[in-house]
Write a protein that holds these residues in place. Structure first.
Motif, PDB file in Angstrom:
ATOM      1  N   LYS A 204      80.257 -12.036  55.059  1.00 34.21           N
ATOM      2  CA  LYS A 204      80.332 -10.605  54.799  1.00 34.21           C
ATOM      3  C   LYS A 204      79.298  -9.896  55.662  1.00 34.21           C
ATOM      4  O   LYS A 204      78.189 -10.396  55.857  1.00 34.21           O
ATOM      5  CB  LYS A 204      80.076 -10.307  53.321  1.00 34.21           C
ATOM      6  CG  LYS A 204      80.416  -8.886  52.908  1.00 34.21           C
ATOM      7  CD  LYS A 204      81.932  -8.637  52.944  1.00 34.21           C
ATOM      8  CE  LYS A 204      82.269  -7.167  52.767  1.00 34.21           C
ATOM      9  NZ  LYS A 204      81.837  -6.608  51.487  1.00 34.21           N
ATOM     10  N   TRP A 261      71.846  -9.791  48.590  1.00 32.17           N
ATOM     11  CA  TRP A 261      73.278  -9.951  48.351  1.00 32.17           C
ATOM     12  C   TRP A 261      73.471 -10.699  47.037  1.00 32.17           C
ATOM     13  O   TRP A 261      72.861 -11.746  46.819  1.00 32.17           O
ATOM     14  CB  TRP A 261      73.937 -10.739  49.477  1.00 32.17           C
ATOM     15  CG  TRP A 261      73.937 -10.066  50.809  1.00 32.17           C
ATOM     16  CD1 TRP A 261      72.928 -10.053  51.728  1.00 32.17           C
ATOM     17  CD2 TRP A 261      75.008  -9.313  51.387  1.00 32.17           C
ATOM     18  NE1 TRP A 261      73.288  -9.343  52.831  1.00 32.17           N
ATOM     19  CE2 TRP A 261      74.565  -8.872  52.659  1.00 32.17           C
ATOM     20  CE3 TRP A 261      76.284  -8.964  50.966  1.00 32.17           C
ATOM     21  CZ2 TRP A 261      75.366  -8.103  53.505  1.00 32.17           C
ATOM     22  CZ3 TRP A 261      77.087  -8.207  51.803  1.00 32.17           C
ATOM     23  CH2 TRP A 261      76.626  -7.781  53.045  1.00 32.17           C
ATOM     24  N   CYS A 263      76.867 -11.780  45.203  1.00 34.79           N
ATOM     25  CA  CYS A 263      78.328 -11.746  45.346  1.00 34.79           C
ATOM     26  C   CYS A 263      78.998 -12.603  44.286  1.00 34.79           C
ATOM     27  O   CYS A 263      78.697 -13.797  44.155  1.00 34.79           O
ATOM     28  CB  CYS A 263      78.738 -12.238  46.738  1.00 34.79           C
ATOM     29  SG  CYS A 263      78.059 -11.246  48.092  1.00 34.79           S
ATOM     30  N   CYS A 272      81.398  -7.106  47.066  1.00 33.32           N
ATOM     31  CA  CYS A 272      80.186  -7.801  47.504  1.00 33.32           C
ATOM     32  C   CYS A 272      79.462  -6.898  48.495  1.00 33.32           C
ATOM     33  O   CYS A 272      79.818  -6.839  49.683  1.00 33.32           O
ATOM     34  CB  CYS A 272      80.551  -9.139  48.151  1.00 33.32           C
ATOM     35  SG  CYS A 272      79.143 -10.051  48.815  1.00 33.32           S
ATOM     36  N   ALA A 320      75.801 -16.386  45.974  1.00 29.71           N
ATOM     37  CA  ALA A 320      77.216 -16.172  45.687  1.00 29.71           C
ATOM     38  C   ALA A 320      77.641 -17.165  44.615  1.00 29.71           C
ATOM     39  O   ALA A 320      77.133 -18.296  44.565  1.00 29.71           O
ATOM     40  CB  ALA A 320      78.069 -16.329  46.936  1.00 29.71           C
TER      41      ALA A 320
END
Length: 379
Positions: A204, A261, A263, A272, A320
């Motif tokens: 991303k 981040w 996600c 995200c 994540a």
């Protein structure tokens, strides 16, 4: 024949215990049991599943790439060279852009230095003198600008200092009262960041996917109205770190930029998005640089700049998560074990702490003996 009989030496080893359920009308222990069950249920649903997302496999070590670009122009006096235009090639160090960069906001210029002999600055320790004997020849000046020649000379009408061999005239130490590049507060910093979670093969980027070529030239980051534009105004970043630009620009400093981040890959990838935070890491930051040139007489000169400014340290963190049967099974198994622990706690209260513990103990543990006829037949 008697070895296997109840009460024999091997009787305890060969005994078998099985659970017995006894219903007790004890409201206090019953209330405690329900409260413990509700606590375990709240922990399992609220903390393990909703907050910690214990049903997901996680990757907390993403690979990250950062590209930065500073934009803006300013005009300032450079020593004896007059007014000069400063653009990104002049005030950005290093010029290629990365996760660490330096923005010049102030400087002290010493123009047209050449190697030779000159009096050392009186602001340097251990150079004040009254005679040549105070300046041993060949000794370097600690925290100074050269090597002593053995002579004591006049620096000005009030001070005598040791003569040195070095770049002359010695460095100017007069700091401007205001930052010379005050316009830098309106400069913009473009931060492009790409993360890749290798465990889930998911990547991303923090830039908005748009077909408008002018979008990044006109937008500025705002956490509420424009959160997808990674173009930050320098003054906004400094203020978000709890400092004022004018104070930090005069003597320099260091700003930490943290990109976080988080996600959830069980949801669409568009959800995200990174979160930005800024912190003041240090005050006072400077270094020296010089540009060299030859005159028509083949004499080597240099222009020395002591640069003050803001150093930006950009760090990328994140994790994540995605549903996986193994962590989900472990989380549910842990919850079931806690339910069993709640029952164990209530048993301990009932059998050891209650006023009628001896009664409950007799009802809880009972020895089951085989019928008398079968026992004699076995004997």
């Amino acid at each position: 024949m008697t070895g296997g009989a109840p009460g024999g030496p091997c009787g305890g080893v060969l005994d078998y215990k099985t659970a017995k359920f006894a219903l007790t009308r004890n409201r206090r222990v019953g209330l405690l049991h329900r409260l413990l069950q509700l606590g375990v249920l709240g922990y399992l649903l609220g903390w393990v599943l909703l907050v910690r997302k214990g049903y997901q496999d996680t990757d907390a070590a993403p690979r990250a790439a950062v590209v930065t670009k500073l934009k803006g122009t300013a005009v300032a006096e450079v020593g004896g060279a007059g007014r000069r235009l400063w653009d990104a090639a002049d005030y950005t160090r290093p010029p290629q852009g990365g996760n660490v960069l330096f923005l010049v906001t102030n400087f002290i210029a010493t123009a047209k230095q050449a190697q030779g002999t000159c009096p050392e600055s009186p602001s340097v320790l251990d150079v004040m003198c009254t005679e040549d004997a105070d300046c041993p020849m060949g000794n370097p000046v600690v925290h100074g600008n050269g090597i002593k020649t053995g002579k004591c000379v006049m620096f000005n009408t009030t001070h005598s200092t040791c003569e040195i061999y070095g770049w002359c005239p010695v460095e100017n130490s007069t700091l401007p009262r205001k930052p010379l590049l005050a316009e830098a507060e309106n400069f913009t910093l473009f931060i492009k960041n790409t993360v890749h979670f290798t465990k889930f093969n998911f990547s991303k980027c923090n830039t908005l996917q748009t077909n408008d070529p002018t979008y990044f030239k006109s937008c500025t980051y705002d956490p509420f109205f424009n959160p997808f534009c990674p173009v930050f105004r320098v003054r906004d970043m400094v203020e978000a770190a709890g400092e004022t630009f004018r104070d930090l620009a005069l003597l320099g400093g260091s700003i930490g930029v943290r990109i976080e981040w988080d996600c959830d890959l069980d949801h669409p990838a568009a959800q995200c998005q990174p979160q930005y935070s800024f912190s003041l890491q240090d005050r006072r930051y400077n270094f020296r640089t010089a540009s060299y040139y030859w005159d028509s007489q083949r004499q080597l000169y240099r222009n020395l700049l002591k640069l003050y400014g803001i150093r930006f340290d950009i760090s990328v963190h994140g994790q994540a998560g995605k549903f996986s049967i193994i962590p989900a099974a472990v989380s549910f198994g842990t919850g079931i074990a806690f339910f069993g622990a709640a029952t164990l706690v209530c048993d301990l209260v009932l059998l050891y702490l209650d006023a009628k513990a001896d009664v409950y103990w007799k009802e809880k543990f009972e020895e089951a003996k085989p019928p008398k006829g079968k026992t004699e037949a076995a004997a």
